[in-house]
Design a protein around this motif. Sequence first.
Motif, PDB file in Angstrom:
ATOM      1  N   UNK A 164       0.831  -1.213   0.000  1.00 10.97           N
ATOM      2  CA  UNK A 164       0.000   0.000   0.000  1.00 10.97           C
ATOM      3  C   UNK A 164       0.862   1.258   0.000  1.00 10.97           C
ATOM      4  N   UNK A 165       1.837   1.299   0.887  1.00 10.45           N
ATOM      5  CA  UNK A 165       2.665   2.508   0.971  1.00 10.45           C
ATOM      6  C   UNK A 165       3.668   2.598  -0.170  1.00 10.45           C
ATOM      7  N   UNK A 166       4.349   1.513  -0.456  1.00 14.30           N
ATOM      8  CA  UNK A 166       5.394   1.542  -1.488  1.00 14.30           C
ATOM      9  C   UNK A 166       4.819   1.777  -2.883  1.00 14.30           C
ATOM     10  N   UNK A 190       3.006   6.425  -0.460  1.00 19.11           N
ATOM     11  CA  UNK A 190       4.256   7.158  -0.191  1.00 19.11           C
ATOM     12  C   UNK A 190       5.418   6.188  -0.373  1.00 19.11           C
ATOM     13  N   UNK A 191       6.023   6.195  -1.538  1.00 18.25           N
ATOM     14  CA  UNK A 191       7.055   5.209  -1.879  1.00 18.25           C
ATOM     15  C   UNK A 191       8.226   5.253  -0.904  1.00 18.25           C
ATOM     16  N   UNK A 192       8.724   6.430  -0.582  1.00 18.17           N
ATOM     17  CA  UNK A 192       9.891   6.536   0.304  1.00 18.17           C
ATOM     18  C   UNK A 192       9.596   5.989   1.692  1.00 18.17           C
ATOM     19  N   UNK A 193       8.439   6.340   2.239  1.00 19.24           N
ATOM     20  CA  UNK A 193       8.053   5.813   3.550  1.00 19.24           C
ATOM     21  C   UNK A 193       7.857   4.309   3.476  1.00 19.24           C
ATOM     22  N   UNK A 194       7.239   3.836   2.387  1.00 19.60           N
ATOM     23  CA  UNK A 194       7.017   2.408   2.217  1.00 19.60           C
ATOM     24  C   UNK A 194       8.320   1.627   2.184  1.00 19.60           C
ATOM     25  N   UNK A 195       9.334   2.198   1.524  1.00 23.21           N
ATOM     26  CA  UNK A 195      10.634   1.535   1.467  1.00 23.21           C
ATOM     27  C   UNK A 195      11.273   1.446   2.848  1.00 23.21           C
ATOM     28  N   UNK A 196      11.241   2.530   3.598  1.00 21.95           N
ATOM     29  CA  UNK A 196      11.851   2.541   4.929  1.00 21.95           C
ATOM     30  C   UNK A 196      11.105   1.618   5.893  1.00 21.95           C
ATOM     31  N   UNK A 197       9.773   1.723   5.897  1.00 17.46           N
ATOM     32  CA  UNK A 197       8.997   0.880   6.798  1.00 17.46           C
ATOM     33  C   UNK A 197       9.145  -0.587   6.418  1.00 17.46           C
TER      34      UNK A 197
END
Length: 307
Positions: free
Chosen positions: A47-49, A53-60
């Motif tokens: 969902x996030x990636x 929000x791609x950047x947040x999805x990558x970090x999370x």
Amino acid sequence: MGNAFFFPWEVSLITSIQDRLSDFGVTVMSLISALGEQMIMVFFLAVFYLWIDKDFGKKMGMTIIVGSVFNAFFKNIFLRKRPYMASDSIKCLKPVEKGADIYDPTVQGFSFPSGHSTNGMLCYGSMGLRANRIWQKIILFSVVVLIGISRFALGVHYPTDVLFGFILAAVVMVVFDVLYHKYSFERACLIFAGVGAIGFLFAKSTDYYTSYGLLIGTSLGFFFEKKLVNFKRPKAWYFGVLRVAAAIGLFYALNTVLKLPFDKEFLESAGFLSYLVRTLRYAVTTFVITGLYPLTFRLGDRIGHKK
């Protein structure tokens, strides 16, 4: 196989809760516990990636996967038996692997620390830190606590497993953030992958090899996407829903197809080759989803995207 160590109050607390749990209560606890399972984490990562929000999805996503690797890492060091394996007064109300021998730790996993608690803190805790409204933060961090409670209420973890699972998650978040700002996202992934690979020398449970495969595949997928794809956030919400739905379907399909060349007995065996196949299977699956699959978004990008 495994070690039995616990505080007497932990057994007393678990049995006290289980004595008061009705069938409905077990169902509720099972549903809460499911919020910390692997496929729920895959869903939020998608969902996030792929959408919000791609950047947040990558970090999370990366912290969740790293947390899973080191959670399994510690489980294979301490080899702590699950509560119901060590005490006849504690019932296993929700086994990790349904249909498998509940007393086989190579399948059901070891107890210390709690993987669900680590996952929950890294997923919902990260979203809680990102949330702008206080009520959102309260709800998300309440989910983290409830997941932890559900794990020992169901008899599959001790309270100290849950506590250390939370601590491990916090350490992973802090260390990843430090490495990310000191070096880069890519170097942080490489450092964790290098240290995590030590588990190949001693790990005897499938959760480690699954998690390490996710770590390798997702890291490579993120690198590939950044260099050769660089997809944009979809303009329309229905494009986002389509991206996520297709990714989850692809995850299941690939994981099933990649099992076909091997018989069930081999896949379930506790040997190095079967563990290696498991690692490669999850690595290939997640690389396709995080790296190759986004290539298909270019059609949607032609229609329009948010800058």
